[in-house]
Design an enzyme around this catalytic site. Structure first.
Site, PDB file in Angstrom:
ATOM      1  N   HIS A  85       4.163  -4.963  -2.048  1.00 47.95           N
ATOM      2  CA  HIS A  85       3.930  -3.312  -1.279  1.00 47.95           C
ATOM      3  C   HIS A  85       2.907  -2.879  -2.299  1.00 47.95           C
ATOM      4  CE1 HIS A  85       6.045   0.800  -1.986  1.00 47.95           C
ATOM      5  NE2 HIS A  85       4.650   0.727  -2.675  1.00 47.95           N
ATOM      6  N   HIS A  97      -1.225  -0.605  -1.782  1.00 48.49           N
ATOM      7  CA  HIS A  97      -2.230   0.602  -1.050  1.00 48.49           C
ATOM      8  C   HIS A  97      -3.490   0.329  -1.494  1.00 48.49           C
ATOM      9  CE1 HIS A  97       1.559   3.786  -1.493  1.00 48.49           C
ATOM     10  NE2 HIS A  97       2.090   2.804  -2.027  1.00 48.49           N
ATOM     11  N   LYS A 135       8.868   1.999   6.935  1.00 46.14           N
ATOM     12  CA  LYS A 135       8.375   2.071   6.356  1.00 46.14           C
ATOM     13  C   LYS A 135       9.083   3.364   6.066  1.00 46.14           C
ATOM     14  CE  LYS A 135       7.840   2.838   1.268  1.00 46.14           C
ATOM     15  NZ  LYS A 135       7.320   2.966   0.870  1.00 46.14           N
ATOM     16  N   HIS A 187      11.146   3.736   0.276  1.00 46.13           N
ATOM     17  CA  HIS A 187      11.425   4.733  -1.085  1.00 46.13           C
ATOM     18  C   HIS A 187      12.479   5.235  -1.277  1.00 46.13           C
ATOM     19  CE1 HIS A 187       8.607   7.002  -3.841  1.00 46.13           C
ATOM     20  NE2 HIS A 187       9.792   7.633  -4.089  1.00 46.13           N
ATOM     21  N   HIS A 230       9.788  -0.948  -5.208  1.00 42.89           N
ATOM     22  CA  HIS A 230       9.360  -0.630  -6.083  1.00 42.89           C
ATOM     23  C   HIS A 230      10.655   0.416  -7.333  1.00 42.89           C
ATOM     24  CE1 HIS A 230       9.395   3.306  -4.556  1.00 42.89           C
ATOM     25  NE2 HIS A 230       8.527   3.344  -4.087  1.00 42.89           N
ATOM     26  N   ASP A 260       3.208  -2.364  -5.905  1.00 46.51           N
ATOM     27  CA  ASP A 260       2.975  -0.991  -5.232  1.00 46.51           C
ATOM     28  C   ASP A 260       1.234  -0.288  -6.310  1.00 46.51           C
ATOM     29  OD1 ASP A 260       3.177   1.812  -4.375  1.00 46.51           O
ATOM     30  OD2 ASP A 260       4.542   2.219  -6.352  1.00 46.51           O
TER      31      ASP A 260
END
Length: 338
Positions: free
Chosen positions: A14, A16, A96, A133, A167, A239
């Site tokens: 995970h 970004h 996602k 999420h 997460h 994350d």
């Protein structure tokens, strides 16, 4: 002789990377130590079709600076057609789902889970994983716990749909892993270490503020024990979420903790502290390979119990990003990459 451990193809499930100059700065910081990562699609505009996905993947590969690294791409959840999913399936690891407005750049997310059931059904039939999420819009400490009912609903109604609870931050979410065969989860570095007290118990620490927010000590303990024991359905997902300094140290602090450059070394320190180094390989790679069926590039990453001082910031391309543990000395460091 210093204690050492060699990890095979570490994975971040995970991540970004943002885009533009920020992508150019942070991509090599993950690609150096990790063999692959699941890339989040919440750009502006979101990555919600095959053309955008392929173009984004190309930009990521172009920023890797020669490191062996596979970006496992995702699409942003929307009302896809069967043909769109068929065309994209071989180019992505999953889709996602963001509840609308739940986190950074999620305004185009899902407003009602039951309204998009046809997409879940197609994903189940086509064996496309769903990454979620999992937060409601309730009281901030209860948002993940309240969303667990949606996981129950999805896992029960679509039993062949592989669902990743992204997460996770609560003891209740850890318990969910054993409730449904088709559920698995990722957990971040920060949620294994901090509680809400570290974020806001004294002076506010904006560089530890993320969503979902850190929870109570008992939640951290449940997450930590599951990670240390390498629960087979729990995977590392950093994350890691870079934001420019002016977005973090400001009114309306952006949510996200930047951990990519130090995650492997800090996890080695954590697992060593609890005498569980033998389980780090499974948590950092083995479980993910089993759960997703991926085969990452071969990369050997050796970590050594020697001091490493985390930089105060990572800068370049007119970007300035402060990491977790900025300026602090860690007990472990990456000493060799093959």
């Amino acid at each position: 002789m210093a204690k050492q451990l060699t990890l095979q193809s570490p994975l971040d499930m995970h991540l970004h990377l943002r885009d533009g100059d920020m992508l150019k700065l942070v991509t090599p910081l993950t690609a150096e130590g990790f063999a692959g990562a699941v890339i989040m699609p919440n750009l502006v505009p979101p990555v919600d079709n095959l053309d955008k996905l392929l173009e984004y993947k190309e930009r990521i590969l172009g920023a890797c600076e020669g490191h062996k690294f596979d970006p496992f791409m995702t699409l942003f959840f929307r009302q896809y057609t069967e043909q769109e999913l068929a065309n994209a399936k071989d180019h992505m690891i999953g889709i996602k789902l963001y509840p609308a407005g739940a986190t950074t750049n999620s305004e185009a997310g899902v407003k009602a889970i039951d309204a998009v059931e046809p997409v879940f059904k197609m994903m189940e039939e086509m064996e496309i994983p769903l990454l979620v999420h999992g937060e409601t819009h309730g009281f901030v400490m209860d948002r993940e716990k309240e969303f667990l009912a949606s996981y129950d609903y999805l896992a029960s109604k679509f039993p062949k749909l592989k669902i990743t609870m992204e997460h996770i931050t609560t003891a209740d979410a850890v318990a969910m892993l054993d409730r449904h065969e088709n559920l698995r989860a990722t957990v971040t570095l920060q949620h294994l270490i901090i509680t809400l007290d570290d974020v806001a118990g004294g002076l506010l620490n904006p560089h530890l503020f993320c969503k979902p927010i850190a929870k109570r000590p008992e939640d951290r303990e449940a997450l930590l024990q599951a990670a240390l024991e390498a629960h087979p359905k729990l995977m590392f997902g950093s994350d890691s979420a870079p934001h420019p300094l002016e977005k973090k140290e400001s009114c309306g602090c952006a949510a996200g903790v930047f951990t990519a450059p130090l995650a492997i070394a800090r996890l080695a320190q954590l697992f060593d502290k609890h005498e569980k180094l033998d389980n780090l390989q499974a948590f950092l790679s083995g479980n993910a390979q089993t759960q997703y069926g991926v085969t990452p590039p071969k990369k050997l990453v050796t970590v050594t119990k020697e001091p490493f001082t985390v930089p105060e910031a990572y800068t370049g391309f007119q970007q300035h990003v402060v990491p977790m543990h900025a300026g602090e000395e860690l007990e472990w460091r990456i000493s060799q990459i093959d």
